[in-house]
Scaffold this motif. Sequence first.
Motif, PDB file in Angstrom:
ATOM      1  N   VAL A 223      63.786  49.230  39.128  1.00 20.71           N
ATOM      2  CA  VAL A 223      63.112  47.914  39.462  1.00 20.71           C
ATOM      3  C   VAL A 223      61.657  48.019  38.666  1.00 20.71           C
ATOM      4  CG1 VAL A 223      61.440  46.995  41.171  1.00 20.71           C
ATOM      5  CG2 VAL A 223      63.880  47.829  41.812  1.00 20.71           C
ATOM      6  N   VAL A 224      61.046  47.042  38.082  1.00 20.32           N
ATOM      7  CA  VAL A 224      59.876  47.081  37.373  1.00 20.32           C
ATOM      8  C   VAL A 224      58.958  46.163  38.094  1.00 20.32           C
ATOM      9  CG1 VAL A 224      60.496  44.911  35.990  1.00 20.32           C
ATOM     10  CG2 VAL A 224      58.422  46.548  35.189  1.00 20.32           C
ATOM     11  N   LEU A 225      57.634  46.815  38.259  1.00 21.19           N
ATOM     12  CA  LEU A 225      56.646  46.163  39.266  1.00 21.19           C
ATOM     13  C   LEU A 225      55.626  45.964  38.530  1.00 21.19           C
ATOM     14  CD1 LEU A 225      55.611  45.537  41.806  1.00 21.19           C
ATOM     15  CD2 LEU A 225      54.717  47.848  42.018  1.00 21.19           C
ATOM     16  N   VAL A 226      54.977  44.639  38.457  1.00 20.09           N
ATOM     17  CA  VAL A 226      53.880  44.429  37.759  1.00 20.09           C
ATOM     18  C   VAL A 226      52.659  43.845  38.728  1.00 20.09           C
ATOM     19  CG1 VAL A 226      52.787  42.579  35.884  1.00 20.09           C
ATOM     20  CG2 VAL A 226      55.084  43.508  35.639  1.00 20.09           C
ATOM     21  N   LEU A 227      51.629  44.244  38.486  1.00 24.70           N
ATOM     22  CA  LEU A 227      50.308  44.075  39.614  1.00 24.70           C
ATOM     23  C   LEU A 227      49.323  43.322  38.745  1.00 24.70           C
ATOM     24  CD1 LEU A 227      50.429  47.731  41.366  1.00 24.70           C
ATOM     25  CD2 LEU A 227      51.340  45.400  42.292  1.00 24.70           C
ATOM     26  N   HIS A 228      48.843  42.380  39.269  1.00 25.69           N
ATOM     27  CA  HIS A 228      47.804  41.685  38.741  1.00 25.69           C
ATOM     28  C   HIS A 228      46.480  41.766  39.734  1.00 25.69           C
ATOM     29  CE1 HIS A 228      50.186  39.961  35.775  1.00 25.69           C
ATOM     30  NE2 HIS A 228      51.068  39.350  36.494  1.00 25.69           N
ATOM     31  N   ASP A 229      45.421  42.232  39.196  1.00 28.53           N
ATOM     32  CA  ASP A 229      44.174  42.091  40.160  1.00 28.53           C
ATOM     33  C   ASP A 229      43.454  40.988  40.257  1.00 28.53           C
ATOM     34  OD1 ASP A 229      41.763  42.823  41.677  1.00 28.53           O
ATOM     35  OD2 ASP A 229      41.352  44.746  40.684  1.00 28.53           O
ATOM     36  N   ILE A 230      43.578  40.046  41.421  1.00 28.63           N
ATOM     37  CA  ILE A 230      43.106  38.921  41.412  1.00 28.63           C
ATOM     38  C   ILE A 230      41.890  38.760  42.421  1.00 28.63           C
ATOM     39  CG2 ILE A 230      45.197  37.571  40.852  1.00 28.63           C
ATOM     40  CD1 ILE A 230      45.530  37.067  43.840  1.00 28.63           C
ATOM     41  N   SER A 231      41.146  40.199  42.630  1.00 33.19           N
ATOM     42  CA  SER A 231      40.216  40.231  43.454  1.00 33.19           C
ATOM     43  C   SER A 231      39.013  39.294  43.028  1.00 33.19           C
ATOM     44  CB  SER A 231      39.693  41.833  43.695  1.00 33.19           C
ATOM     45  OG  SER A 231      40.606  42.574  43.935  1.00 33.19           O
ATOM     46  N   GLU A 232      38.628  39.368  41.758  1.00 33.78           N
ATOM     47  CA  GLU A 232      37.447  38.713  41.134  1.00 33.78           C
ATOM     48  C   GLU A 232      37.896  37.171  41.187  1.00 33.78           C
ATOM     49  OE1 GLU A 232      33.879  37.839  39.506  1.00 33.78           O
ATOM     50  OE2 GLU A 232      34.834  39.862  40.471  1.00 33.78           O
ATOM     51  N   ILE A 233      39.081  36.740  41.141  1.00 33.56           N
ATOM     52  CA  ILE A 233      39.665  35.190  41.196  1.00 33.56           C
ATOM     53  C   ILE A 233      39.184  34.682  42.597  1.00 33.56           C
ATOM     54  CG2 ILE A 233      41.476  33.596  41.329  1.00 33.56           C
ATOM     55  CD1 ILE A 233      42.587  35.447  38.957  1.00 33.56           C
ATOM     56  N   ARG A 235      37.096  36.155  44.841  1.00 34.35           N
ATOM     57  CA  ARG A 235      35.754  36.250  45.201  1.00 34.35           C
ATOM     58  C   ARG A 235      34.973  34.859  44.548  1.00 34.35           C
ATOM     59  NH1 ARG A 235      31.027  37.108  43.205  1.00 34.35           N
ATOM     60  NH2 ARG A 235      31.518  37.379  41.067  1.00 34.35           N
ATOM     61  N   LEU A 236      35.450  34.729  43.358  1.00 28.26           N
ATOM     62  CA  LEU A 236      34.735  33.198  42.911  1.00 28.26           C
ATOM     63  C   LEU A 236      35.328  32.209  43.637  1.00 28.26           C
ATOM     64  CD1 LEU A 236      35.460  34.223  38.948  1.00 28.26           C
ATOM     65  CD2 LEU A 236      33.286  34.202  40.372  1.00 28.26           C
ATOM     66  N   GLU A 237      36.686  32.114  44.105  1.00 25.28           N
ATOM     67  CA  GLU A 237      36.949  30.926  44.930  1.00 25.28           C
ATOM     68  C   GLU A 237      36.162  30.752  46.359  1.00 25.28           C
ATOM     69  OE1 GLU A 237      41.094  31.490  45.280  1.00 25.28           O
ATOM     70  OE2 GLU A 237      41.468  30.726  43.521  1.00 25.28           O
ATOM     71  N   ARG A 238      35.944  32.187  46.756  1.00 28.71           N
ATOM     72  CA  ARG A 238      35.105  31.991  48.145  1.00 28.71           C
ATOM     73  C   ARG A 238      33.615  31.956  47.675  1.00 28.71           C
ATOM     74  NH1 ARG A 238      36.235  36.921  49.102  1.00 28.71           N
ATOM     75  NH2 ARG A 238      34.270  37.643  48.442  1.00 28.71           N
ATOM     76  N   VAL A 239      33.244  32.228  46.426  1.00 28.07           N
ATOM     77  CA  VAL A 239      31.639  31.833  46.174  1.00 28.07           C
ATOM     78  C   VAL A 239      31.837  30.105  45.871  1.00 28.07           C
ATOM     79  CG1 VAL A 239      30.031  31.947  44.363  1.00 28.07           C
ATOM     80  CG2 VAL A 239      31.141  34.028  45.302  1.00 28.07           C
ATOM     81  N   ARG A 240      32.882  29.849  45.250  1.00 29.49           N
ATOM     82  CA  ARG A 240      32.728  28.271  44.925  1.00 29.49           C
ATOM     83  C   ARG A 240      32.768  27.549  46.454  1.00 29.49           C
ATOM     84  NH1 ARG A 240      37.866  25.788  41.826  1.00 29.49           N
ATOM     85  NH2 ARG A 240      38.553  26.578  43.744  1.00 29.49           N
ATOM     86  N   ALA A 241      33.644  27.956  47.309  1.00 27.49           N
ATOM     87  CA  ALA A 241      33.538  27.207  48.568  1.00 27.49           C
ATOM     88  C   ALA A 241      32.394  27.393  49.278  1.00 27.49           C
ATOM     89  CB  ALA A 241      34.653  27.830  49.376  1.00 27.49           C
TER      90      ALA A 241
END
Length: 462
Positions: A223-233, A235-241
């Motif tokens: 199995v190959v596992l790919v991880l994307h860190d979307i913490s900043e995305i 956070r920005l969505e929360r800030v925008r809201a």
Amino acid sequence: MRRITQRLTLGYIFYMCASLVILSGLLTYFLWSSRGLLVQTWQYLLGLLGLILLSGTLLGIRLADGIRKPLAEIGAVARRIAAGDWEAEVRHPTGDEIGELALAINAISGILRTKGRQLTESKGRLEAVLANMESGVALFDRNGRIDLVNPSAERILGVSKYEAVGRTYVETLKNYPLIRIIDEVHRSGKPQSGEISLIFPAERILEAHAAPVFGERQEPRGVVLVLHDISEIRRLERVRAEFVANVSHELKTPVTAVKGFAETLLEGALYNSRACEEFVSIIGEEAERLNRLINDLLSLSRIESREMKPQLEPLELGPEIKQIVDKIKPRFQKKDLALGVTAPGHPVVALADRDRLEQVLLNLLENSLMYTPSGGRVEVGVQESEGMVVVSVSDTGIGIPPDDLPRIFERFYRVDRARSRKLGGTGLGLAIVKHIVEAHGGRVWVESEVGKGSTFYFTLPS
């Protein structure tokens, strides 16, 4: 094989002729001995026999060496190639079939050498890509043991490849949602994905994608596992809201006030001169507050979108700051606040945009004006430090609690919301200050103690 066969055939013919000569000699000896053959004839035959035997032996040795040595060299080269030495070659191939075999071995060595270089280059490119990917990549074998992790995966998961490789993902990951995704891929043989939260080594929100790896015969290999860190995305969505909610709230308050007092006037208060004057005054204040809020929003939008680029020029800060202070000084005198400027005796020059510098200082001074009680003092200071110019605005105001200091430059963040709104603040002034200073290549920070006052600092290139 034709040439080798010819050589062996010639040797065979030679030995047959030699054997016939020997047999003929022996027969002649027996026949002539009975008739009194001379001793010289016998000696001649024995010498001829010895010469033939010696010549046959030497020829056989030469024929054997002509076959053995090239084959031995070819065997040695083949063993070196099998051991991974793809530079090995047969140096002096002969012109017969053994030479053709040597040339074939050299061709194989050349092909392997080329393929090896291509594999090395491909491996190097793949390692470079994996090493510089922002996304984390991990590879697990069919038994769930880790075969590979790239640096981003090490950083995201808080593991070291030297400790992780060879261990199972259950031992290493220690995150149930992530383990469940990999388990489902092993079970179903189909790609799986999901959004998960990590607490260790840091709080992160990850987008995980796992897919099966198949062999040549489509058998599962891992199995190959790919991880994307979307913490900043996130956070920005929360800030925008939060920004949309704050803007709506800040706009709604003055609009509601204007609408309410206008309706009151229309319902009859318009003919009450005293009430009419008071209500119109409030409507004017709320309209001015609304105008300030809209202007601040537009300024912040232009700064963040980089539409407002500072026009840097050498400015002597002493006179510039005194000129800005003189503009706002009457408002400080009206509130019984002392306002002064402290600058070195020599000229201090900084690279700055004159209009933006004025906007920063006015925002900081208005902030001090709002939160410093009557009888207090506000001081603007200038000093040089490590190739930068440091400007400070100190006051003897109410101060800022330590818990609020990290968020003081956020948009619409207020320490005391009710008081800030009552004093007419929009909650955007310090955010505008931060963006303007950073656009100049400087930084801004604050030091404060509750009940004793605050000092805001910002730097400008000199």
